[in-house]
Design a protein around this motif. Structure first.
Motif, PDB file in Angstrom:
ATOM      1  N   GLY A 179       0.778  -1.297   0.139  1.00  0.00           N
ATOM      2  CA  GLY A 179       0.143   0.041  -0.090  1.00  0.00           C
ATOM      3  C   GLY A 179       0.919   1.271   0.055  1.00  0.00           C
ATOM      4  O   GLY A 179       0.591   2.288  -0.853  1.00  0.00           O
ATOM      5  N   PRO A 180       1.695   1.526   1.008  1.00  0.00           N
ATOM      6  CA  PRO A 180       2.695   2.689   1.059  1.00  0.00           C
ATOM      7  C   PRO A 180       3.617   2.728  -0.141  1.00  0.00           C
ATOM      8  O   PRO A 180       3.782   3.958  -0.917  1.00  0.00           O
ATOM      9  N   LEU A 181       3.984   1.603  -0.681  1.00  0.00           N
ATOM     10  CA  LEU A 181       4.857   1.836  -1.845  1.00  0.00           C
ATOM     11  C   LEU A 181       3.961   2.064  -3.264  1.00  0.00           C
ATOM     12  O   LEU A 181       4.444   2.872  -4.081  1.00  0.00           O
ATOM     13  N   GLU A 182       2.844   1.531  -3.538  1.00  0.00           N
ATOM     14  CA  GLU A 182       1.946   1.990  -4.380  1.00  0.00           C
ATOM     15  C   GLU A 182       1.749   3.477  -4.318  1.00  0.00           C
ATOM     16  O   GLU A 182       1.792   4.055  -5.514  1.00  0.00           O
ATOM     17  N   ALA A 183       1.388   3.896  -3.179  1.00  0.00           N
ATOM     18  CA  ALA A 183       1.225   5.396  -3.044  1.00  0.00           C
ATOM     19  C   ALA A 183       2.240   6.317  -3.401  1.00  0.00           C
ATOM     20  O   ALA A 183       2.287   7.357  -4.032  1.00  0.00           O
ATOM     21  N   ALA A 184       3.653   5.685  -2.992  1.00  0.00           N
ATOM     22  CA  ALA A 184       4.803   6.259  -3.317  1.00  0.00           C
ATOM     23  C   ALA A 184       5.430   6.217  -4.783  1.00  0.00           C
ATOM     24  O   ALA A 184       5.917   7.367  -5.239  1.00  0.00           O
ATOM     25  N   LEU A 185       5.130   5.357  -5.360  1.00  0.00           N
ATOM     26  CA  LEU A 185       5.655   5.091  -6.784  1.00  0.00           C
ATOM     27  C   LEU A 185       4.500   5.672  -7.837  1.00  0.00           C
ATOM     28  O   LEU A 185       4.908   5.922  -9.008  1.00  0.00           O
ATOM     29  N   GLY A 186       3.314   5.189  -7.638  1.00  0.00           N
ATOM     30  CA  GLY A 186       2.285   5.245  -8.538  1.00  0.00           C
ATOM     31  C   GLY A 186       1.888   4.028  -8.981  1.00  0.00           C
ATOM     32  O   GLY A 186       2.667   2.930  -8.903  1.00  0.00           O
ATOM     33  N   ARG A 187       0.696   3.757  -9.524  1.00  0.00           N
ATOM     34  CA  ARG A 187       0.419   2.300  -9.896  1.00  0.00           C
ATOM     35  C   ARG A 187       1.328   1.561 -11.044  1.00  0.00           C
ATOM     36  O   ARG A 187       1.690   0.467 -10.775  1.00  0.00           O
ATOM     37  N   ALA A 188       1.662   2.267 -12.260  1.00  0.00           N
ATOM     38  CA  ALA A 188       2.194   1.600 -13.183  1.00  0.00           C
ATOM     39  C   ALA A 188       3.860   0.994 -12.679  1.00  0.00           C
ATOM     40  O   ALA A 188       4.194   0.118 -12.795  1.00  0.00           O
ATOM     41  N   ARG A 189       4.478   2.160 -12.145  1.00  0.00           N
ATOM     42  CA  ARG A 189       5.769   2.038 -11.447  1.00  0.00           C
ATOM     43  C   ARG A 189       5.709   0.665 -10.412  1.00  0.00           C
ATOM     44  O   ARG A 189       6.525  -0.169 -10.338  1.00  0.00           O
ATOM     45  N   TYR A 190       4.882   0.690  -9.454  1.00  0.00           N
ATOM     46  CA  TYR A 190       4.722  -0.191  -8.499  1.00  0.00           C
ATOM     47  C   TYR A 190       4.305  -1.640  -9.195  1.00  0.00           C
ATOM     48  O   TYR A 190       5.175  -2.550  -8.558  1.00  0.00           O
ATOM     49  N   LEU A 191       3.429  -1.704 -10.071  1.00  0.00           N
ATOM     50  CA  LEU A 191       3.398  -3.017 -10.678  1.00  0.00           C
ATOM     51  C   LEU A 191       4.519  -3.574 -11.442  1.00  0.00           C
ATOM     52  O   LEU A 191       4.883  -4.722 -11.207  1.00  0.00           O
ATOM     53  N   ALA A 192       5.240  -2.684 -11.961  1.00  0.00           N
ATOM     54  CA  ALA A 192       6.494  -2.963 -12.613  1.00  0.00           C
ATOM     55  C   ALA A 192       7.607  -3.607 -11.758  1.00  0.00           C
ATOM     56  O   ALA A 192       8.158  -4.474 -11.993  1.00  0.00           O
ATOM     57  N   VAL A 193       7.809  -3.049 -10.660  1.00  0.00           N
ATOM     58  CA  VAL A 193       8.394  -3.290  -9.491  1.00  0.00           C
ATOM     59  C   VAL A 193       8.138  -4.725  -8.966  1.00  0.00           C
ATOM     60  O   VAL A 193       8.973  -5.861  -8.753  1.00  0.00           O
ATOM     61  N   TYR A 194       6.640  -4.948  -8.674  1.00  0.00           N
ATOM     62  CA  TYR A 194       6.329  -6.115  -8.127  1.00  0.00           C
ATOM     63  C   TYR A 194       6.490  -7.301  -8.987  1.00  0.00           C
ATOM     64  O   TYR A 194       7.007  -8.359  -8.736  1.00  0.00           O
ATOM     65  N   PHE A 195       6.361  -7.226 -10.345  1.00  0.00           N
ATOM     66  CA  PHE A 195       6.288  -8.233 -11.330  1.00  0.00           C
ATOM     67  C   PHE A 195       7.832  -8.545 -11.583  1.00  0.00           C
ATOM     68  O   PHE A 195       8.125  -9.783 -11.826  1.00  0.00           O
ATOM     69  N   ALA A 196       8.530  -7.427 -11.788  1.00  0.00           N
ATOM     70  CA  ALA A 196      10.027  -7.761 -11.925  1.00  0.00           C
ATOM     71  C   ALA A 196      10.701  -8.599 -10.615  1.00  0.00           C
ATOM     72  O   ALA A 196      11.544  -9.572 -11.152  1.00  0.00           O
ATOM     73  N   SER A 197      10.383  -8.146  -9.643  1.00  0.00           N
ATOM     74  CA  SER A 197      10.933  -8.901  -8.300  1.00  0.00           C
ATOM     75  C   SER A 197      10.279 -10.303  -8.445  1.00  0.00           C
ATOM     76  O   SER A 197      11.077 -11.246  -8.190  1.00  0.00           O
ATOM     77  N   GLY A 198       8.910 -10.491  -8.778  1.00  0.00           N
ATOM     78  CA  GLY A 198       8.619 -11.839  -8.583  1.00  0.00           C
ATOM     79  C   GLY A 198       9.139 -12.820  -9.825  1.00  0.00           C
ATOM     80  O   GLY A 198       9.549 -13.973  -9.407  1.00  0.00           O
ATOM     81  N   LEU A 199       9.508 -12.375 -10.958  1.00  0.00           N
ATOM     82  CA  LEU A 199      10.038 -12.942 -12.039  1.00  0.00           C
ATOM     83  C   LEU A 199      11.282 -13.271 -11.832  1.00  0.00           C
ATOM     84  O   LEU A 199      11.871 -14.315 -12.116  1.00  0.00           O
ATOM     85  N   ALA A 200      12.030 -12.364 -11.173  1.00  0.00           N
ATOM     86  CA  ALA A 200      13.464 -12.703 -10.753  1.00  0.00           C
ATOM     87  C   ALA A 200      13.646 -13.671  -9.651  1.00  0.00           C
ATOM     88  O   ALA A 200      14.586 -14.425  -9.834  1.00  0.00           O
ATOM     89  N   GLY A 201      12.788 -13.668  -8.675  1.00  0.00           N
ATOM     90  CA  GLY A 201      12.768 -14.719  -7.736  1.00  0.00           C
ATOM     91  C   GLY A 201      12.516 -15.935  -8.467  1.00  0.00           C
ATOM     92  O   GLY A 201      13.284 -17.155  -8.014  1.00  0.00           O
ATOM     93  N   SER A 202      11.555 -16.107  -9.385  1.00  0.00           N
ATOM     94  CA  SER A 202      11.264 -17.425  -9.851  1.00  0.00           C
ATOM     95  C   SER A 202      12.468 -18.072 -10.839  1.00  0.00           C
ATOM     96  O   SER A 202      12.611 -19.114 -10.917  1.00  0.00           O
ATOM     97  N   ALA A 203      12.992 -16.900 -11.527  1.00  0.00           N
ATOM     98  CA  ALA A 203      14.198 -17.332 -12.289  1.00  0.00           C
ATOM     99  C   ALA A 203      15.236 -17.763 -11.583  1.00  0.00           C
ATOM    100  O   ALA A 203      15.779 -18.865 -11.955  1.00  0.00           O
ATOM    101  N   LEU A 204      15.505 -17.199 -10.482  1.00  0.00           N
ATOM    102  CA  LEU A 204      16.733 -17.570  -9.631  1.00  0.00           C
ATOM    103  C   LEU A 204      16.443 -19.185  -9.005  1.00  0.00           C
ATOM    104  O   LEU A 204      17.384 -19.943  -9.120  1.00  0.00           O
ATOM    105  N   ALA A 205      15.183 -19.318  -8.600  1.00  0.00           N
ATOM    106  CA  ALA A 205      14.557 -20.676  -8.280  1.00  0.00           C
ATOM    107  C   ALA A 205      14.754 -21.717  -9.165  1.00  0.00           C
ATOM    108  O   ALA A 205      15.122 -22.681  -9.046  1.00  0.00           O
ATOM    109  N   TYR A 206      14.303 -21.530 -10.307  1.00  0.00           N
ATOM    110  CA  TYR A 206      14.552 -22.161 -11.610  1.00  0.00           C
ATOM    111  C   TYR A 206      16.042 -22.474 -11.860  1.00  0.00           C
ATOM    112  O   TYR A 206      16.261 -23.691 -12.019  1.00  0.00           O
ATOM    113  N   LEU A 207      17.118 -21.798 -11.729  1.00  0.00           N
ATOM    114  CA  LEU A 207      18.284 -21.579 -12.011  1.00  0.00           C
ATOM    115  C   LEU A 207      18.952 -22.667 -11.029  1.00  0.00           C
ATOM    116  O   LEU A 207      19.736 -23.439 -11.482  1.00  0.00           O
TER     117      LEU A 207
END
Length: 294
Positions: free
Chosen positions: A159-187
């Motif tokens: 919530g606070p991070l979405e308010a601080a970054l704005g919706r599009a930027r918050y969503l970009a950070v969320y998915f980039a982080s989630g995908l990076a976590g998935s990629a390292l777990a796969y690797l």
């Protein structure tokens, strides 16, 4: 590090308030980014504004459209600053319910490298071409305690991070982080071990929040203490994918830094370019691991 203009300050000094040059400050107006001292700070929905911006007249010569409220990352200030966080929580809850109504669905959502294991050719898993698992695993949970802990963390951090970054930027950070976590777990992880949960993305929010608090000169001890506790749990409790947590955390720090430290002139290019760079790394890591398994 941002610097105030003027020859009276060297490159390493703390800038002075634009209205009181003799008062050093590390806080800037979230709209015009001019340095402001405590006397000049006006509380805003996110951070602080200078008196002119708070009145709606920045005095910078920009047209009215440019004076619209903006977050510290340049995003639009939304009427509901938690909208995307609510949607993400809702999606996770809906998938959790669907999995318990139809348990076999989980087999198609979790992150798994290959199945059945070697020497048989993989008929399921990322190595078999099911790259979508890098995303679906971010929304899959099996145990009630797992989704409850993750959703509380998502609500508290998101919530606070979405308010601080704005919706599009918050969503970009969320998915980039989630995908990076998935990629390292796969690797790094076992290709036959199923991984699931939103923890990679949430650890990314931890990283981005720490960067944001450092940028605003807030007291970082609470977030660092909470992060330390979570890292102790990550490495001290069996059955937890530390790869997803660390991958998400690193991606969150990188993308968060790009979001809040990008210069105004090239803000969008730097912000989304940083996220694109993380996604390129995700693709490369996934290709490397797939080549090893096939």
């Amino acid at each position: 590090m941002d610097h105030a203009a003027g020859s009276s300050q060297d490159a390493t000094s703390v800038p002075g308030c634009y209205r009181h040059p003799d008062r050093e400050t590390g806080i800037r107006c979230t709209r015009c980014e001019r340095p402001i001292c405590p006397e000049c700070m006006v509380n805003a929905s996110v951070g602080f504004q200078c008196p002119e911006c708070a009145r709606g007249d920045s005095g910078t010569g920009h047209p009215p459209a440019a004076a619209r409220p903006r977050t510290i990352a340049g995003g639009s200030v939304a009427a509901d600053p938690r909208l995307l966080t609510k949607i993400l929580v809702g999606i996770n809850a809906a998938v959790f319910i669907a999995v318990h109504v139809r348990p076999s669905l989980l087999d198609h959502l979790v992150l798994i490298g290959e199945w059945p294991p070697a020497p048989y050719h993989a008929t399921q898993g990322v190595a078999a071409g099911e790259w979508y698992r890098l995303v679906t695993s971010m929304f899959a949970h099996q145990e009630l305690w797992h989704i409850a802990f993750n959703m509380l963390s998502l609500w508290w951090l998101g919530g606070p991070l979405e308010a601080a970054l704005g919706r599009a930027r918050y969503l970009a950070v969320y998915f980039a982080s989630g995908l990076a976590g998935s990629a390292l777990a796969y690797l790094v992880g076992s290709p036959t071990t199923a991984t699931l949960g939103a923890s990679g993305a949430i650890f990314g929010l931890f990283g981005a929040t720490a960067v944001l608090m450092r940028r605003l000169n807030y007291d970082m001890r609470p977030i660092l203490a909470l992060l330390a506790i979570n890292l102790v749990i990550t490495f001290g409790w069996g059955g937890i994918s530390w790869q997803a947590h660390i991958g998400g955390l690193v991606a969150g720090v990188i993308t968060g830094y790009g979001m809040v430290h990008a210069s105004r002139r090239h803000r969008a290019l730097v912000q989304y370019g940083t996220c694109a760079l993380v996604l390129v790394v995700v693709v490369v890591l996934t290709l490397i691991r797939t080549a090893q398994l096939t």
